[in-house]
Design a protein around this motif. Structure first.
Motif, PDB file in Angstrom:
ATOM      1  N   TRP A   1       0.824  -1.205   0.000  1.00 52.29           N
ATOM      2  CA  TRP A   1       0.000   0.000   0.000  1.00 52.29           C
ATOM      3  C   TRP A   1       0.862   1.261   0.000  1.00 52.29           C
TER       4      TRP A   1
ATOM      5  N   ALA B   1      -1.421   3.962   4.649  1.00 51.51           N
ATOM      6  CA  ALA B   1      -0.917   2.658   4.204  1.00 51.51           C
ATOM      7  C   ALA B   1      -0.885   1.663   5.355  1.00 51.51           C
TER       8      ALA B   1
ATOM      9  N   LEU C   1       2.139   1.962  -3.519  1.00 45.52           N
ATOM     10  CA  LEU C   1       1.130   1.843  -4.571  1.00 45.52           C
ATOM     11  C   LEU C   1       1.324   2.883  -5.671  1.00 45.52           C
TER      12      LEU C   1
ATOM     13  N   ILE D   1      -2.410   8.144  -0.323  1.00 48.03           N
ATOM     14  CA  ILE D   1      -1.898   7.033   0.482  1.00 48.03           C
ATOM     15  C   ILE D   1      -0.671   7.516   1.249  1.00 48.03           C
TER      16      ILE D   1
END
Length: 304
Positions: free
Chosen positions: A118, A152, A121, A147
């Protein structure tokens, strides 16, 4: 009278058992504790600095972020887990397979790996967009802006935990007797009302203990967010020790705060479990009515 036997009514002497194993094990434990105390007393640790580090501003920020991250992640996981558990029990095969795949994926990948995916990303998707049907975007923003490190960590922890919560909720729902649902249907309750008022209250006695344990694990699992720079307790301790080089002292301060929040969570879990146990013992009027509805046909058939 010499040589006469004792009368049967005379009580036998009481001889207490001597539990030598208990005394030996207790002595060994005490000796080990004394040796541990001596070792810690001789350790090269500035014990008087540990209470001071507890109240550093960065440590307070780390404590706040640890609690916030754990509470938000666990709350989100509970909501998602309930939805996935209901899909897992659905009569729709697509929903069942989707729920099974969701659990397989997010339960199978390590939490740290999910957090790192994450966090990185933006390397795959430069923008996160939600288009509108007639042109334009409801959301169009750079991924590395949306994010953040905290987001995350939250996504990684919550999605991983939601897979476990789905199985916990499913086990709790399966523990409720099917006759409860049939009784609710017989008095005209909708499936949603049956779930809220009949099934879930009874399933909570099975759901709460493992959920409480998972929340305690979540409080400790937030330490993995330090890898991506989230200022939680471990990251705060590292920030302090990077300036004064008192590594063990700052880690012990973080350990104290972990024990405090875990103890508070454990006490809350204890009282929550006791509240649901007391409610179950009191047995609500609906439970008594449901039992009467289940047994009524049997009584009529016996009279007939």
């Amino acid at each position: 009278m010499a040589g006469a036997e004792r009368p049967d009514t005379e009580p036998l002497p009481i001889v207490r058992l001597k539990h030598w194993g208990r005394w030996v094990s207790a002595a060994i434990i005490l000796v080990l504790l004394v040796l541990l105390g001596i070792a810690l007393g001789n350790a090269q640790i500035q014990w008087d600095s540990v209470p001071e580090f507890l109240w550093y501003r960065v440590m307070a920020v780390g404590l706040l972020n640890t609690v916030l991250l754990a509470v938000i992640a666990q709350g989100s996981a509970i909501v998602i887990g309930i939805v996935i558990a209901l899909m897992r029990r659905s009569a729709n095969p697509v929903a069942r397979w989707f729920a099974a795949g969701y659990i397989w994926l997010f339960r199978g990948l390590p939490v740290l790996l999910q957090i790192l995916i994450w966090y990185n990303l933006a390397l795959v998707f430069e923008f996160i967009s939600i288009p509108l049907p007639f042109g334009g975007y409801l959301l169009h923003e750079q991924t590395n802006v949306l994010i953040t490190a905290f987001t995350a960590a939250l996504l990684g922890l919550a999605l991983n935990e939601s897979a476990y919560m789905a199985e916990i909720v499913r086990a709790g729902l399966n523990s409720v007797d099917s006759g409860q649902t049939e009784a609710a249907k017989s008095i005209g309750m909708s499936p949603g009302a049956t779930l809220r008022r009949v099934v879930l209250p009874q399933a909570m006695r099975v759901i709460i203990p493992p959920t409480g344990n998972d929340f305690i694990n979540m409080l400790k699992g937030t330490s993995m967010a330090s890898v991506i720079g989230v200022t939680e307790l471990i990251h705060a301790a590292n920030n302090i020790s990077s300036n004064n080089l008192l590594v063990m002292e700052t880690l012990l301060a973080a350990a104290v705060w972990y024990m405090v929040v875990v103890t508070v969570a454990g006490v809350g879990q204890h009282y929550l479990e006791r509240a649901f146990d007391a409610e179950d013992r009191s047995r609500s009027p609906f439970s008594r009515a449901a039992k009467a509805l289940r047994t009524a046909p049997l009584v009529r058939s016996e009279r007939g």
